[in-house]
Design an enzyme around this catalytic site. Structure first.
Site, PDB file in Angstrom:
ATOM      1  N   GLU A  66       1.004  -1.081  -0.081  1.00 39.79           N
ATOM      2  CA  GLU A  66      -0.011  -0.126   0.044  1.00 39.79           C
ATOM      3  C   GLU A  66       1.032   1.372   0.017  1.00 39.79           C
ATOM      4  O   GLU A  66       1.964   1.253   0.992  1.00 39.79           O
ATOM      5  CB  GLU A  66      -0.871  -0.095   1.183  1.00 39.79           C
ATOM      6  CG  GLU A  66      -2.037  -1.042   1.327  1.00 39.79           C
ATOM      7  CD  GLU A  66      -3.178  -0.870   0.394  1.00 39.79           C
ATOM      8  OE1 GLU A  66      -3.088   0.131  -0.288  1.00 39.79           O
ATOM      9  OE2 GLU A  66      -3.587  -1.671  -0.280  1.00 39.79           O
ATOM     10  N   THR A 107      11.512   2.972   0.180  1.00 35.74           N
ATOM     11  CA  THR A 107      11.228   4.580  -0.099  1.00 35.74           C
ATOM     12  C   THR A 107      11.977   5.414   1.058  1.00 35.74           C
ATOM     13  O   THR A 107      12.472   4.964   1.833  1.00 35.74           O
ATOM     14  CB  THR A 107       9.575   4.975   0.406  1.00 35.74           C
ATOM     15  OG1 THR A 107       9.672   6.356   0.256  1.00 35.74           O
ATOM     16  CG2 THR A 107       9.023   4.170   1.742  1.00 35.74           C
ATOM     17  N   TYR A 154       2.300   5.137   6.443  1.00 36.64           N
ATOM     18  CA  TYR A 154       2.844   4.426   5.340  1.00 36.64           C
ATOM     19  C   TYR A 154       4.356   4.324   5.765  1.00 36.64           C
ATOM     20  O   TYR A 154       4.780   3.161   5.611  1.00 36.64           O
ATOM     21  CB  TYR A 154       2.368   5.404   4.138  1.00 36.64           C
ATOM     22  CG  TYR A 154       3.367   5.167   3.114  1.00 36.64           C
ATOM     23  CD1 TYR A 154       3.517   3.711   2.405  1.00 36.64           C
ATOM     24  CD2 TYR A 154       4.477   5.956   2.611  1.00 36.64           C
ATOM     25  CE1 TYR A 154       4.299   3.416   1.389  1.00 36.64           C
ATOM     26  CE2 TYR A 154       5.159   5.521   1.585  1.00 36.64           C
ATOM     27  CZ  TYR A 154       5.063   4.547   0.928  1.00 36.64           C
ATOM     28  OH  TYR A 154       5.935   4.230  -0.150  1.00 36.64           O
ATOM     29  N   LEU A 172       0.560  13.368  -6.535  1.00 34.79           N
ATOM     30  CA  LEU A 172       0.521  14.685  -6.691  1.00 34.79           C
ATOM     31  C   LEU A 172       0.255  15.076  -8.242  1.00 34.79           C
ATOM     32  O   LEU A 172      -0.400  15.630  -8.823  1.00 34.79           O
ATOM     33  CB  LEU A 172       1.574  15.498  -5.839  1.00 34.79           C
ATOM     34  CG  LEU A 172       1.922  16.840  -6.432  1.00 34.79           C
ATOM     35  CD1 LEU A 172       0.781  17.791  -5.425  1.00 34.79           C
ATOM     36  CD2 LEU A 172       3.178  17.543  -5.989  1.00 34.79           C
ATOM     37  N   PRO A 215      -1.846  15.773   7.884  1.00 34.16           N
ATOM     38  CA  PRO A 215      -1.515  15.641   9.357  1.00 34.16           C
ATOM     39  C   PRO A 215       0.028  15.193   9.549  1.00 34.16           C
ATOM     40  O   PRO A 215       0.111  14.238   8.557  1.00 34.16           O
ATOM     41  CB  PRO A 215      -2.478  14.721   9.986  1.00 34.16           C
ATOM     42  CG  PRO A 215      -3.665  14.654   9.209  1.00 34.16           C
ATOM     43  CD  PRO A 215      -3.099  15.163   7.654  1.00 34.16           C
TER      44      PRO A 215
END
Ligand code: NAD
Ligand code: TYD
Length: 354
Positions: free
Chosen positions: A82, A132, A158, A198, A291
């Site tokens: 995810e 990541t 995440y 984005l 947040p």
């Protein structure tokens, strides 16, 4: 042959498509086909005997064990995850399940397979874990870029779940000897990117005459890499990366979000001017910040460049132009991913600007 997981998602699909252009080694592609997995992206491989898409979960030990026994891959490349920070804030459960428990189950299935291989194949085997830069947390303006020895300080559900998976991969090497390599890459962009992130969201909203939602002041910085350069880095690490090592992957392209949005708008003004002649940047709308929003990511990829001779092929300018052009050229792909599930997400996430 290699087993790729999550190969119907954005980066995994680009990886599989590029792999089969460059070589004839077979790919078994295990993907759960969540909202983010899109078989349409792999349509050009239909009828290509070198690629098999299997719908399934990396956490399904029986399935993974059977696939490994049947196909005898020489490597596993693990993209399955995810991946969207905002979704992890709204509902972290799936992130814990796939990114942590799923990776654990996958590692155990792979360990069972690997430990019974003959010695030469055992030595040559690789488990490449795709991770990541977000595991390193957030940088201040003047801080040096993340290196492989930066502290692991994840801030979102995440990134915390990805950090946990990185730790599991590391431990399976140190404890059981599994030959792993991990890559920690910066933000990717390019073709087949799901329009919840984005850059594709801005392209799709701009063309649709919708607001371009910028979180907070838009001055958060990300380090952007064209997806095909990430794929070339993964191929290089798979080929020559040292076992047990971590390699940072990045494009030396730090940009503030607002600058990204302005660049996308300017490219669209040039390539597909709006019907009413208004510049797309007029659609920019500032919305409530995410947040715990990480302020800055920056990747130091010098280890990968020095040890393995990798370099990105695209500059940000060339990559973003190709990306915008790809979205203009592929309206059907975009329309098809904007399913009911996608529309529900947009309604929930951006309710304040409707
Ligand atoms: P994505 O969300 O586009 O794709 C993820 C894929 O994994 C989808 O096809 C999905 O169906 C599949 N999947 C999800 N859960 C699964 C499960 N339990 N079993 C099997 N398949 C499952 O993500 P992406 O952007 O392509 O990212 C791929 C990997 O790269 C992720 O591990 C992510 O953390 C990492 N990464 C992404 C970026 C980025 O900018 N997108 C940057 C660095 C690292
Ligand atoms: P995103 O593409 O979700 O990637 P990540 O959070 O993993 O870096 O977001 C990139 C940046 O853009 C991030 O700072 C959040 C911001 N952003 C917006 O300002 N508006 C949006 O609608 C989205 C999706 C992201």
């Amino acid at each position: 042959m290699i087993l790729v997981t999550g190969g119907a998602g954005f980066i995994g699909a680009n990886f599989v498509l590029d792999w089969l252009v460059l070589r004839d080694e077979l790919v078994i592609n295990l993907d759960k086909l969540t909202y983010a997995g899109n078989p349409e992206t792999l349509q050009s491989l239909q009828g290509d005997a070198r690629h098999t898409l299997v719908q399934g979960d990396i956490g399904d030990s029986a399935l993974v064990t059977q696939l490994l026994a049947q196909h005898q891959p020489r490597a596993v490349v693990n993209f399955a995850a995810e991946s969207h920070v905002d979704r992890s804030i709204q509902g972290p459960g799936e992130f814990i399940q796939t990114n942590i428990v799923g990776t654990f189950n996958l590692l155990e299935s792979v360990r069972g397979y690997w430990s019974n291989l003959p010695v030469d194949r055992k030595d040559a085997f690789r488990f490449l874990h795709v991770s990541t830069d977000e595991v390193y947390g957030s940088l201040k303006k003047a801080d040096p870029a993340f290196t492989e020895t930066s502290h692991i300080e994840p801030n979102s559900p995440y990134s915390a779940s990805k950090a946990a998976s990185d730790h599991l991969v590391r431990a399976w090497h140190h404890t059981y000897g599994l030959p792993v390599v991990t890559t920690n890459c910066s933000n990717n962009y390019g073709p087949y990117h799901f329009p919840e992130k984005l850059i594709p969201l801005m392209i799709v909203n701009a063309l649709g005459g919708k607001p371009l939602p910028v979180y907070g002041d838009g001055q958060q910085i990300r380090d952007w890499l064209y997806v095909k350069d990430h794929c070339s880095a993964i191929r290089r690490v798979l080929e020559a990366g040292r076992v047990g090592e971590v390699y940072n992957v990045g494009g030396w392209n730090e940009k503030a979000n607002l600058e990204i949005v302005h660049t996308v708008c300017a490219l669209l003004d040039e390539l597909r001017p709006s019907a009413d002649g208004n510049p797309y940047k007029n659609q920019i709308t500032y919305v409530t910040d995410r947040p715990g929003h990480d302020r800055r990511y920056a990747i130091d990829a010098s280890k990968l460049e020095r040890e393995l001779g990798w370099k990105p092929a695209e500059t940000f300018e060339s990559g973003i132009r190709k990306t915008v052009q790809w979205y203009l050229d592929n309206p059907d792909w975009v329309a098809n991913v904007q399913s009911g599930v996608y529309r529900e997400w947009v309604e929930k996430q951006y309710s304040e600007i409707k």
